[in-house]
Design a protein around this motif. Structure first.
Motif, PDB file in Angstrom:
ATOM      1  N   CYS A 182       0.723  -1.002   0.112  1.00  0.00           N
ATOM      2  CA  CYS A 182       0.061  -0.169   0.069  1.00  0.00           C
ATOM      3  C   CYS A 182       0.828   1.321   0.017  1.00  0.00           C
ATOM      4  O   CYS A 182       0.731   2.066  -0.780  1.00  0.00           O
ATOM      5  CB  CYS A 182      -1.054   0.092   1.056  1.00  0.00           C
ATOM      6  N   ARG A 193      -6.639  -0.090  -5.646  1.00  0.00           N
ATOM      7  CA  ARG A 193      -7.308  -0.976  -4.990  1.00  0.00           C
ATOM      8  C   ARG A 193      -6.725  -2.076  -4.397  1.00  0.00           C
ATOM      9  O   ARG A 193      -5.977  -2.774  -5.261  1.00  0.00           O
ATOM     10  CB  ARG A 193      -8.761  -1.146  -5.384  1.00  0.00           C
ATOM     11  N   THR A 223     -16.076  -3.324  -5.327  1.00  0.00           N
ATOM     12  CA  THR A 223     -15.755  -2.814  -4.210  1.00  0.00           C
ATOM     13  C   THR A 223     -16.981  -2.326  -3.405  1.00  0.00           C
ATOM     14  O   THR A 223     -18.069  -1.860  -4.221  1.00  0.00           O
ATOM     15  CB  THR A 223     -14.925  -1.532  -4.771  1.00  0.00           C
ATOM     16  N   CYS A 224     -17.098  -2.756  -2.288  1.00  0.00           N
ATOM     17  CA  CYS A 224     -18.067  -2.310  -1.631  1.00  0.00           C
ATOM     18  C   CYS A 224     -18.235  -0.820  -1.080  1.00  0.00           C
ATOM     19  O   CYS A 224     -17.215  -0.409  -0.884  1.00  0.00           O
ATOM     20  CB  CYS A 224     -18.564  -3.219  -0.437  1.00  0.00           C
ATOM     21  N   CYS A 227     -18.332  -1.275   3.502  1.00  0.00           N
ATOM     22  CA  CYS A 227     -17.222  -1.889   4.143  1.00  0.00           C
ATOM     23  C   CYS A 227     -15.934  -2.008   3.279  1.00  0.00           C
ATOM     24  O   CYS A 227     -15.917  -1.344   2.301  1.00  0.00           O
ATOM     25  CB  CYS A 227     -17.743  -3.355   4.546  1.00  0.00           C
ATOM     26  N   HIS A 228     -15.107  -2.702   3.778  1.00  0.00           N
ATOM     27  CA  HIS A 228     -13.777  -2.389   3.018  1.00  0.00           C
ATOM     28  C   HIS A 228     -13.525  -3.695   2.045  1.00  0.00           C
ATOM     29  O   HIS A 228     -12.745  -3.982   1.418  1.00  0.00           O
ATOM     30  CB  HIS A 228     -12.421  -2.553   3.909  1.00  0.00           C
ATOM     31  N   TYR A 229     -14.850  -4.381   1.746  1.00  0.00           N
ATOM     32  CA  TYR A 229     -14.638  -5.566   0.800  1.00  0.00           C
ATOM     33  C   TYR A 229     -14.194  -5.166  -0.688  1.00  0.00           C
ATOM     34  O   TYR A 229     -15.012  -4.255  -1.201  1.00  0.00           O
ATOM     35  CB  TYR A 229     -15.805  -6.496   0.761  1.00  0.00           C
ATOM     36  N   SER A 230     -13.343  -5.430  -1.325  1.00  0.00           N
ATOM     37  CA  SER A 230     -12.875  -5.504  -2.529  1.00  0.00           C
ATOM     38  C   SER A 230     -12.579  -6.952  -3.020  1.00  0.00           C
ATOM     39  O   SER A 230     -11.498  -7.474  -2.374  1.00  0.00           O
ATOM     40  CB  SER A 230     -11.868  -4.527  -2.836  1.00  0.00           C
ATOM     41  N   CYS A 397     -20.873  -7.251   4.358  1.00  0.00           N
ATOM     42  CA  CYS A 397     -21.514  -6.123   5.271  1.00  0.00           C
ATOM     43  C   CYS A 397     -22.280  -6.636   6.587  1.00  0.00           C
ATOM     44  O   CYS A 397     -22.949  -7.455   6.070  1.00  0.00           O
ATOM     45  CB  CYS A 397     -22.301  -5.194   4.361  1.00  0.00           C
TER      46      CYS A 397
END
Ligand code: ATP
Ligand code: MG
Length: 579
Positions: A182, A193, A223-224, A227-230, A397
């Protein structure tokens, strides 16, 4: 660097062979030249940008306590046989026989070499954790090399390998690398991402990709927004519908056999019945070469073969042949359906929510209308089997309110937790604190350096050329000298600024060529240097020069003596030069 001495053979025309913007611009801006399919020479300007990325990568890896080494591209077959990948890799692996009839390959990645090293050098838990890395050339005979440095057959990768005493510790190394990656891509100035990903040929159990967002990207990500879901679309999850029972309508008409001669595609059948494609169920007969299974998917959805493969626990998925479909269902290809079928049946859980639907009747030219799940056919297995898409509900989520958004991305980095896949095969073990011999826990981590450079251009360009993010620009500043022949002061000021910038270690390109202003400006824009300092007769008459950012329209006039201190401060503040 003086432009007149530097090798920058820019091109006016867009070369025909280049399909993507980054490929076109790298050719036009004299960064690369093709040698063979997927093989390039890096010209000086391209090499400078590449080195900038390498420096960032190296600094961040070193800062995280990783040790740089350099492993060979030439690798003996024996090591690849130990991992089993000599047989597995197929044609992507470039192989050859040396003069002594020994077989070798050109390394597409270095798990074999590094695990061999580890088994000889690592003895004790005291030597761990250890992360080794290199920035080195890789060879892969890609089926379709394309888009310039984006998908080459010879390319530069930063690859790293972690060694740990336990799974827990290995996951700590993985987490460390995740953070390092990152930081690297942030420092490169890229919009990216981190997404959950498949493990592919490298193997292993946990994996994330780093994707630079760009419309031209080959990958699709979801990508949500909450939340952080990708995740990569290859495995992006879809939430299970809330409704456990099919929608209850008051009076559902009886199932009915309807003649649909010659109509087998979803579009044809839905048009014939005048219904939306989401009221139809696709029935697919799949096989792994041994077993057969029926899969039901809503008409407007796409099967995700990877999810299905995971679900069934099969090594591969193929569509059954027309003969086999006839044999197993009694009907023709294109007319399969779940009614009166006695094969294993798995359905995507969208089907849970469906009311009476159109399905194939397992007879040539016939469909059923009003086929109802739970009444006319029965499914015992529901799972997430389809491709996720824009607008789907996020499966992760907690409050169930997140919605997935779709992006295109370019995969620039990929990290894997490998477990003991390679160390077991290589018997790479260490002695634990209580004297037991244990397999090394491993992870591996790659960044495509050339691909990152190409992705940066895909994300940062305009109709005039490249717009480099400052941290990875081949030069930070370009001095554009105009009218030096007529006016000696112009040459004096330009040279003075050039020398002062060099002393300040500002990376400067001095366009000292005897060219028209138009040519100089368009070259500066094409190669994308972030800051342009223009020294002209008119400006100099007022002791001023013009300052312009490549990514902005406006220009600013500045007294000559202020320019270098101003740039020094600006670059130092961003950590791009040392004061
Ligand atoms: P892809 O799916 O794009 O082929 P991969 O999954 O095979 O990539 P890895 O084996 O994970 O790639 O390699 C690590 C990194 O090396 C990738 O994230 C990518 O940035 C880079 N890379 C892989 N193949 C190429 C290539 N042919 N040309 C340039 N860079 C590449
Ligand atoms: Mg690949």
């Amino acid at each position: 660097m003086r432009f007149s001495r530097f090798f920058i053979p820019t091109l006016r025309e867009t070369p025909g062979e280049a399909e993507t913007v980054s490929h076109q611009l790298m050719l036009r801006a004299a960064m690369i030249r093709p040698v063979a399919s997927g093989v390039f020479t890096l010209l000086p300007l391209g090499l400078r940008a590449l080195r900038k990325i390498e420096v960032i990568v190296r600094q961040e890896m070193d800062r995280a306590g990783c040790s740089e080494l350099l492993m060979p591209a030439l690798q003996p077959k024996e090591l690849w046989e130990e991992s089993g990948r000599w047989a597995e890799m197929g044609k992507e692996l470039i192989r050859f026989t040396d003069r002594k009839e020994r077989e070798f390959c050109l390394g597409p990645t270095h798990e074999e070499i590094v695990t061999d090293l580890a088994r000889h050098e690592i003895r004790s838990y005291r030597q761990l954790p250890l992360i080794l890395y290199q920035i080195q050339v890789k060879f892969r005979d890609e089926i379709r090399p394309r888009f310039g440095l984006m998908r080459g057959r010879e390319f530069i990768m930063k690859d790293a390998y972690s060694f740990d005493i336990s799974k827990e510790k290995a996951l700590e190394s993985y987490e460390l690398m995740r953070q390092v990656y990152c930081r690297i891509f942030e420092r490169c100035g890229l919009n990216f991402r981190m997404v959950e990903a498949r493990t592919g040929a490298i193997g292993g159990k946990l994996s994330h990709e780093f994707q630079v967002l760009a419309a031209s990207g080959e990958d699709t990500l979801l990508t949500c927004d909450r939340c952080h879901y990708s995740a990569n679309i290859e495995l992006a999850e879809v939430r299970r519908p809330d409704a456990e029972e099919p929608k209850q309508q008051k009076r559902i008409p009886e199932i009915e056999l309807v003649e649909t001669p010659g109509l087998s595609s979803v579009e044809e059948v839905s048009a014939f019945f005048r219904i939306a494609t989401n009221q139809l169920i696709k029935t697919l007969i799949v096989t792994d070469g041994r077993e057969y299974s029926v899969v039901l998917i809503r008409g407007d959805r796409q099967l995700n073969e990877f999810k299905l493969q995971q679900y069934l626990g099969w090594k591969r998925i193929e569509m059954a042949s027309p003969e086999k479909i006839k044999e197993t269902t009694g009907g023709d290809v294109g007319f399969s359906g779940p009614v009166h079928l006695s094969l294993r049946m798995a359905a995507d859980w969208d089907i849970l929510e469906m009311g009476p639907a159109i399905v194939g009747a397992n007879q040539r030219g016939k469909h059923f209308k009003n086929a109802l799940q739970g009444r006319d056919f029965h499914i015992s297995e529901f799972s997430d089997l389809r491709m996720a898409q824009n607008g789907d509900r996020c499966a992760r989520c907690k409050d169930a309110k997140g919605v997935l958004k779709e992006y295109r991305g370019i995969e620039v980095g990929h990290i894997f937790y490998l477990d003991i896949k390679y160390s077991k095969a290589f018997q790479a073990a260490f002695l634990s604190a209580d004297g037991k011999e244990q397999s090394l826990e491993m992870g591996c981590y790659g960044i495509g350096i050339g691909r990152t450079m190409a992705a940066a251009i895909e994300q940062n360009h305009d109709e005039r050329g490249i717009v480099w993010p400052l941290p990875i620009a081949p030069f930070q500043v370009i001095i554009t000298e105009l009218g030096a022949r007529e006016n000696k002061r112009v040459a004096e000021v330009s040279t003075g600024l050039y020398e002062a910038m060099q002393s300040a270690r500002i990376e400067v390109l001095y366009d000292d060529r005897d060219e028209r202003a138009g040519v100089k400006f368009s070259d500066a824009d094409l190669i994308g240097v972030p800051i342009r300092v223009t020294v002209s007769v008119r400006g100099i008459s007022q002791n001023q020069v013009e300052l312009k950012w490549r990514n902005r329209q406006d220009v600013e006039m500045m007294p000559v003596e202020q320019v270098v201190p101003y740039l020094k401060e600006l670059l130092a503040k961003r950590g791009l030069i040392l004061l």
